[in-house]
Scaffold this motif. Structure first.
Motif, PDB file in Angstrom:
ATOM      1  N   SER A  55      40.271  33.977   2.652  1.00 43.81           N
ATOM      2  CA  SER A  55      39.501  33.403   1.582  1.00 43.81           C
ATOM      3  C   SER A  55      39.541  33.437   0.655  1.00 43.81           C
ATOM      4  O   SER A  55      39.873  35.894  -0.154  1.00 43.81           O
ATOM      5  CB  SER A  55      38.492  34.326   2.401  1.00 43.81           C
ATOM      6  N   LEU A  56      39.066  33.621  -0.837  1.00 47.51           N
ATOM      7  CA  LEU A  56      38.882  33.795  -1.363  1.00 47.51           C
ATOM      8  C   LEU A  56      37.411  33.212  -2.332  1.00 47.51           C
ATOM      9  O   LEU A  56      37.042  32.255  -1.592  1.00 47.51           O
ATOM     10  CB  LEU A  56      39.470  32.159  -2.267  1.00 47.51           C
ATOM     11  N   ARG A  57      36.985  34.035  -2.693  1.00 47.22           N
ATOM     12  CA  ARG A  57      35.648  33.713  -3.030  1.00 47.22           C
ATOM     13  C   ARG A  57      34.750  34.995  -4.082  1.00 47.22           C
ATOM     14  O   ARG A  57      35.769  36.207  -4.928  1.00 47.22           O
ATOM     15  CB  ARG A  57      34.563  34.638  -2.476  1.00 47.22           C
ATOM     16  N   GLY A  58      34.145  33.914  -5.075  1.00 48.72           N
ATOM     17  CA  GLY A  58      33.922  34.953  -6.572  1.00 48.72           C
ATOM     18  C   GLY A  58      32.812  34.060  -7.183  1.00 48.72           C
ATOM     19  O   GLY A  58      32.843  32.989  -6.408  1.00 48.72           O
ATOM     20  N   PHE A  59      32.625  34.895  -8.654  1.00 52.35           N
ATOM     21  CA  PHE A  59      31.785  33.777  -9.331  1.00 52.35           C
ATOM     22  C   PHE A  59      32.582  32.928 -10.170  1.00 52.35           C
ATOM     23  O   PHE A  59      33.885  33.801 -10.443  1.00 52.35           O
ATOM     24  CB  PHE A  59      30.994  34.483 -10.122  1.00 52.35           C
ATOM     25  N   ALA A  60      32.208  32.177 -10.468  1.00 49.31           N
ATOM     26  CA  ALA A  60      32.580  30.470 -11.170  1.00 49.31           C
ATOM     27  C   ALA A  60      32.132  29.907 -12.357  1.00 49.31           C
ATOM     28  O   ALA A  60      30.929  30.151 -11.821  1.00 49.31           O
ATOM     29  CB  ALA A  60      34.088  29.934 -10.747  1.00 49.31           C
ATOM     30  N   VAL A  61      32.306  29.219 -13.329  1.00 50.00           N
ATOM     31  CA  VAL A  61      32.167  28.643 -13.983  1.00 50.00           C
ATOM     32  C   VAL A  61      32.450  27.168 -13.623  1.00 50.00           C
ATOM     33  O   VAL A  61      33.635  26.659 -14.063  1.00 50.00           O
ATOM     34  CB  VAL A  61      32.093  28.806 -15.251  1.00 50.00           C
ATOM     35  N   TYR A 108      15.539  44.074   5.518  1.00 52.76           N
ATOM     36  CA  TYR A 108      16.833  44.496   5.038  1.00 52.76           C
ATOM     37  C   TYR A 108      17.908  44.301   5.264  1.00 52.76           C
ATOM     38  O   TYR A 108      19.226  45.232   4.573  1.00 52.76           O
ATOM     39  CB  TYR A 108      16.502  46.405   5.654  1.00 52.76           C
ATOM     40  N   SER A 109      18.404  42.766   5.105  1.00 53.40           N
ATOM     41  CA  SER A 109      19.916  43.116   5.449  1.00 53.40           C
ATOM     42  C   SER A 109      19.690  42.218   3.966  1.00 53.40           C
ATOM     43  O   SER A 109      19.427  41.754   3.091  1.00 53.40           O
ATOM     44  CB  SER A 109      20.076  41.420   6.486  1.00 53.40           C
ATOM     45  N   PHE A 110      20.918  41.824   3.820  1.00 49.44           N
ATOM     46  CA  PHE A 110      21.525  41.555   2.546  1.00 49.44           C
ATOM     47  C   PHE A 110      20.974  39.895   2.287  1.00 49.44           C
ATOM     48  O   PHE A 110      20.651  39.133   2.786  1.00 49.44           O
ATOM     49  CB  PHE A 110      22.737  41.030   2.698  1.00 49.44           C
ATOM     50  N   ASP A 111      20.088  40.030   0.515  1.00 46.47           N
ATOM     51  CA  ASP A 111      19.931  38.697   0.446  1.00 46.47           C
ATOM     52  C   ASP A 111      21.188  37.819  -0.453  1.00 46.47           C
ATOM     53  O   ASP A 111      21.111  38.030  -1.562  1.00 46.47           O
ATOM     54  CB  ASP A 111      18.648  38.992  -0.157  1.00 46.47           C
ATOM     55  N   MET A 112      21.490  36.865   0.091  1.00 42.85           N
ATOM     56  CA  MET A 112      22.287  36.146  -1.183  1.00 42.85           C
ATOM     57  C   MET A 112      21.670  35.513  -2.292  1.00 42.85           C
ATOM     58  O   MET A 112      22.456  35.531  -3.067  1.00 42.85           O
ATOM     59  CB  MET A 112      23.422  34.988   0.338  1.00 42.85           C
ATOM     60  N   SER A 113      20.681  34.491  -1.779  1.00 37.21           N
ATOM     61  CA  SER A 113      19.682  34.140  -2.725  1.00 37.21           C
ATOM     62  C   SER A 113      19.308  35.203  -4.057  1.00 37.21           C
ATOM     63  O   SER A 113      19.410  35.196  -5.631  1.00 37.21           O
ATOM     64  CB  SER A 113      18.684  33.373  -2.706  1.00 37.21           C
ATOM     65  N   HIS A 118      20.483  37.114  -9.629  1.00 31.87           N
ATOM     66  CA  HIS A 118      21.161  38.958  -9.962  1.00 31.87           C
ATOM     67  C   HIS A 118      22.195  38.788 -10.946  1.00 31.87           C
ATOM     68  O   HIS A 118      22.251  39.683 -12.111  1.00 31.87           O
ATOM     69  CB  HIS A 118      21.670  39.913  -8.989  1.00 31.87           C
ATOM     70  N   ASN A 119      23.037  38.004 -10.897  1.00 35.95           N
ATOM     71  CA  ASN A 119      24.454  38.079 -11.125  1.00 35.95           C
ATOM     72  C   ASN A 119      24.200  36.213 -12.206  1.00 35.95           C
ATOM     73  O   ASN A 119      25.570  35.867 -12.539  1.00 35.95           O
ATOM     74  CB  ASN A 119      25.527  37.670 -10.435  1.00 35.95           C
ATOM     75  N   GLY A 120      23.224  35.698 -11.815  1.00 34.50           N
ATOM     76  CA  GLY A 120      23.163  34.697 -13.154  1.00 34.50           C
ATOM     77  C   GLY A 120      23.652  33.197 -12.681  1.00 34.50           C
ATOM     78  O   GLY A 120      23.796  31.977 -12.972  1.00 34.50           O
ATOM     79  N   ALA A 121      24.168  33.127 -10.870  1.00 33.41           N
ATOM     80  CA  ALA A 121      24.198  31.842 -10.615  1.00 33.41           C
ATOM     81  C   ALA A 121      23.368  31.355 -10.153  1.00 33.41           C
ATOM     82  O   ALA A 121      22.410  31.492  -9.381  1.00 33.41           O
ATOM     83  CB  ALA A 121      25.507  32.548  -9.392  1.00 33.41           C
ATOM     84  N   ASN A 122      23.567  30.028 -10.073  1.00 33.56           N
ATOM     85  CA  ASN A 122      22.229  28.958  -9.600  1.00 33.56           C
ATOM     86  C   ASN A 122      22.618  29.011  -7.893  1.00 33.56           C
ATOM     87  O   ASN A 122      21.899  28.079  -7.082  1.00 33.56           O
ATOM     88  CB  ASN A 122      23.024  27.736 -10.659  1.00 33.56           C
TER      89      ASN A 122
END
Length: 132
Positions: A55-61, A108-113, A118-122
């Motif tokens: 898999s490829l994952r990360g923030f993008a524009v 206490y689990s990871f909250d993706m939203s 936090h990282n400026g993604a919509n």
């Protein structure tokens, strides 16, 4: 005699509660399906995008300067090698679907939203096809 009536009332109450929970879940799943939107256009991954396994994952524009978190499942080892050299700051033509991040399973689990905000993604973009 009184015990038998309470038993029937309890069974009916449990049945009605189960039906209510089912209807609420069905309604919520229909809302999520209606929020799925297709996307076709250009995408530029930020530096730090990760290729991990298949898999490829990360923030993008996107082309309209919207920041998203993009995920793509690689189809072959050759594609993985090709994308490893191109992924940072390259322009890709992609087709995908915007999805709403899933809610955390407990407090206490990871909250993706929250992570996206936090990282400026919509939103979250699941890429179906990619051309470099």
């Amino acid at each position: 005699m009184c015990w038998k009536k309470e038993g029937r009332v309890l069974i009916v109450a449990v049945f009605l509660f189960t039906c209510a929970v089912y209807l609420v879940q069905d309604f919520r799943s229909q809302q999520l399906v209606s929020k799925l939107q297709p996307y076709s256009g250009t995408l530029i991954f930020h530096t730090g995008a990760v290729i991990d396994g298949d898999s490829l994952r990360g923030f993008a524009v996107l082309e309209d300067r919207t920041v998203v978190y993009a995920r793509y499942r690689l189809s072959s080892a050759e594609q993985k090698l090709q994308l490893e050299s191109l992924v940072d700051d390259s322009i890709f033509q992609v087709n995908g679907i915007f999805e709403q991040p899933s809610s955390p399973s407990h407090r206490y689990s990871f909250d993706m939203s929250k992570y996206l905000r936090h990282n400026g993604a919509n939103s979250l973009l699941v890429i179906q096809s990619i051309d470099g």
